[in-house]
Write a protein that holds these residues in place. Structure first.
Motif, short mmCIF file in Angstrom:
data_model
loop_
_atom_site.label_atom_id
_atom_site.label_comp_id
_atom_site.label_asym_id
_atom_site.label_seq_id
_atom_site.Cartn_x
_atom_site.Cartn_y
_atom_site.Cartn_z
N ALA A 173 0.74 -1.27 -0.09
CA ALA A 173 0.03 0.00 -0.11
C ALA A 173 0.80 1.34 -0.29
N CYS A 174 1.93 1.40 0.83
CA CYS A 174 2.75 2.25 0.83
C CYS A 174 3.65 2.40 -0.64
N ASP A 175 4.08 1.36 -1.22
CA ASP A 175 4.68 1.52 -2.40
C ASP A 175 3.86 1.95 -3.41
N ALA A 176 2.50 1.69 -3.34
CA ALA A 176 1.61 2.03 -4.56
C ALA A 176 1.16 3.69 -4.29
N GLY A 177 1.97 4.34 -3.08
CA GLY A 177 1.66 5.79 -2.95
C GLY A 177 0.34 6.07 -2.35
N TRP A 178 -0.53 5.33 -1.91
CA TRP A 178 -1.85 5.25 -1.13
C TRP A 178 -1.80 6.12 0.05
N VAL A 179 -0.74 5.72 0.75
CA VAL A 179 -0.40 6.27 2.07
C VAL A 179 0.91 6.59 2.13
N PRO A 180 1.50 7.51 3.05
CA PRO A 180 2.90 7.85 3.39
C PRO A 180 3.68 6.67 3.78
N SER A 181 5.09 6.64 3.55
CA SER A 181 5.67 5.36 3.88
C SER A 181 6.12 5.26 5.32
N ASN A 182 5.77 6.27 6.08
CA ASN A 182 5.95 6.15 7.61
C ASN A 182 4.88 5.47 8.24
N LEU A 183 3.89 5.14 7.62
CA LEU A 183 2.84 4.21 8.12
C LEU A 183 3.11 2.98 7.72
N GLN A 184 4.09 2.39 7.30
CA GLN A 184 4.41 0.87 6.89
C GLN A 184 4.87 -0.05 8.12
N VAL A 185 4.08 -0.95 8.26
CA VAL A 185 4.45 -1.99 9.13
C VAL A 185 5.08 -3.11 8.82
N GLY A 186 6.11 -3.70 9.53
CA GLY A 186 6.77 -4.72 8.92
C GLY A 186 8.32 -4.76 9.25
N GLN A 187 9.11 -5.73 8.61
CA GLN A 187 10.37 -5.79 8.96
C GLN A 187 11.27 -4.83 8.44
N THR A 188 10.77 -4.12 7.38
CA THR A 188 11.43 -3.00 6.82
C THR A 188 10.88 -1.51 7.05
N GLY A 189 9.65 -1.60 8.09
CA GLY A 189 8.89 -0.53 8.52
C GLY A 189 8.95 -0.60 9.65
N ALA A 190 7.86 -0.26 10.43
CA ALA A 190 7.70 -0.17 12.05
C ALA A 190 7.46 -1.44 12.56
N VAL A 191 8.19 -1.94 13.57
CA VAL A 191 7.80 -3.26 14.22
C VAL A 191 6.91 -2.53 15.32
N VAL A 192 5.87 -3.26 15.46
CA VAL A 192 4.89 -2.96 16.49
C VAL A 192 4.23 -3.94 17.48
N ALA A 193 3.68 -3.41 18.38
CA ALA A 193 3.14 -4.49 19.54
C ALA A 193 2.17 -3.88 20.36
N PRO A 194 0.93 -3.51 19.35
CA PRO A 194 -0.26 -3.25 19.99
C PRO A 194 -1.17 -4.08 20.66
N ASP A 195 -1.83 -3.71 21.55
CA ASP A 195 -2.92 -4.59 22.19
C ASP A 195 -3.96 -5.17 21.06
N LEU A 196 -4.22 -4.42 19.99
CA LEU A 196 -5.14 -4.58 19.15
C LEU A 196 -4.54 -4.09 17.62
N TYR A 197 -4.49 -5.42 16.82
CA TYR A 197 -3.71 -5.04 15.46
C TYR A 197 -5.07 -5.64 14.51
N ILE A 198 -5.74 -4.68 13.53
CA ILE A 198 -6.97 -5.31 12.87
C ILE A 198 -6.22 -4.97 11.40
#
Length: 327
Positions: free
Chosen positions: A243-268
């Motif tokens: 979704a980020c590579d397609a330009g739909w949203v900014p790259s700083n919203l990317q979740v993953g190994q090459t983006g943000a590693v997250v640990a939320p209580d709820l991930y949808i």
């Protein structure tokens, strides 16, 4: 015996970031296991609050570099200033949080120092005088142990991997104001204008609820519906790399190994197939809800709750129901 220097990042209000608290907690355990000591370095436009917090976390000394120019992150400037303090401190180990800034700095600092580098570290092991670093491998399916070949090492601590140490506000320590003059040759870039690119003020790494969209949304319009749901839940928006590579949203919203590693209580996860790189970024999420039309999508293997349906029917209905319950 090791001497450990921790780069403690600060957040709005000049207090320690959550990542800095994790790095200090890790450093405290490491110092205890190796009969070492911990010191911290803070870089920013104002550091008093963070310095006192670092001492409460166990730092015996806190080096502060204070200059308005550090209000905005510039990689060359931060590398130069941290290298200066590392040399002054005589440390063997430089710890920093392996967040977006840490990913930018770790390799550069190791090269500048002439040190080994190890990233995504979650733990360590000592055997006599031998110290090994533990980090996840193979997309978090296993853990590897690594030793370094150089006497100095830069260690990137994986975000959301550490239990915070108990602080002691009565501790005393030395706060050293570093006389650092900004070399003109180091300042290669200058901020001209700041554009708000995120859809939320909540950082992905700090969010307790994340509503993330992927290629399955079909376009940027779908993120508007996800934004409404995230705001209703008090969370923030995330996205897959596609979704980020397609330009739909900014790259700083990317979740993953090459983006943000997250640990939320709820991930949808909505319209996200669940590539291994993405799953590596949500390993520590407590509850994962997946909504996808493809019943064979890998995301369902990670999900605690799976919904096989078109998000265009699920999300509006869920949002309306939550409005009645939460608003």
């Amino acid at each position: 015996m090791s001497k450990i220097l921790i780069f403690a990042t600060i957040q709005q209000g000049n207090s320690l970031s959550s990542g800095a608290k994790e790095a200090l907690s890790f450093g405290r355990r490491l110092a205890s296991a190796t009969a070492g000591s911990i010191e911290a370095v803070l870089v920013g436009s104002e550091n008093t609050t963070g310095a006192k917090e670092a001492i409460a976390f166990g730092a015996s000394k806190v080096y502060t570099i204070t200059n308005p120019i550090f209000a905005e992150y510039q990689v060359e400037l931060f590398v130069d200033s941290l290298f200066t303090v590392f040399q002054q401190s005589g440390a063997d180990v430089l710890l920093l949080t392996f967040d977006r800034m840490g990913k930018d700095l770790a390799g550069r600092l190791a090269t500048r120092i002439g040190a080994s580098a190890i990233t995504e570290v979650t733990d360590f092991r000592t055997e006599g005088s031998k110290l090994t670093w533990i980090r996840p491998i193979y997309g978090d399916k296993a853990y590897g142990e690594y030793s370094t070949t150089r006497s100095q090492v830069v260690v990137g601590i994986r975000k959301k991997s550490q239990e915070l140490a108990v602080t002691d506000s009565t501790r005393t320590g030395e706060i050293i104001s570093v006389d650092y003059s900004v070399p003109e040759a180091v300042v290669l870039t200058k901020l001209v204008v700041k554009i708000q690119s995120a859809l939320s003020d909540i950082r992905l790494e700090d969010a307790t609820i994340i509503v993330a969209g992927g290629r399955g949304l079909g376009g940027p319009e779908g993120f508007q519906e996800l934004q409404s749901l995230a705001e209703l839940l008090g969370g923030t928006i995330g996205a897959s790399r596609a979704a980020c590579d397609a330009g739909w949203v900014p790259s700083n919203l990317q979740v993953g190994q090459t983006g943000a590693v997250v640990a939320p209580d709820l991930y949808i996860a909505i319209g996200i197939s669940g590539a291994s790189q993405h799953l590596a970024g949500i390993t520590s999420a407590k509850t994962v809800v997946a909504i996808n039309t493809d019943s064979e999508a890998p995301i369902f293997k990670r999900a605690n709750l799976g919904v096989i349906a078109d998000y265009k029917t699920v999300i509006p209905a869920l949002t309306e129901k939550l409005k009645k319950v939460l608003v």
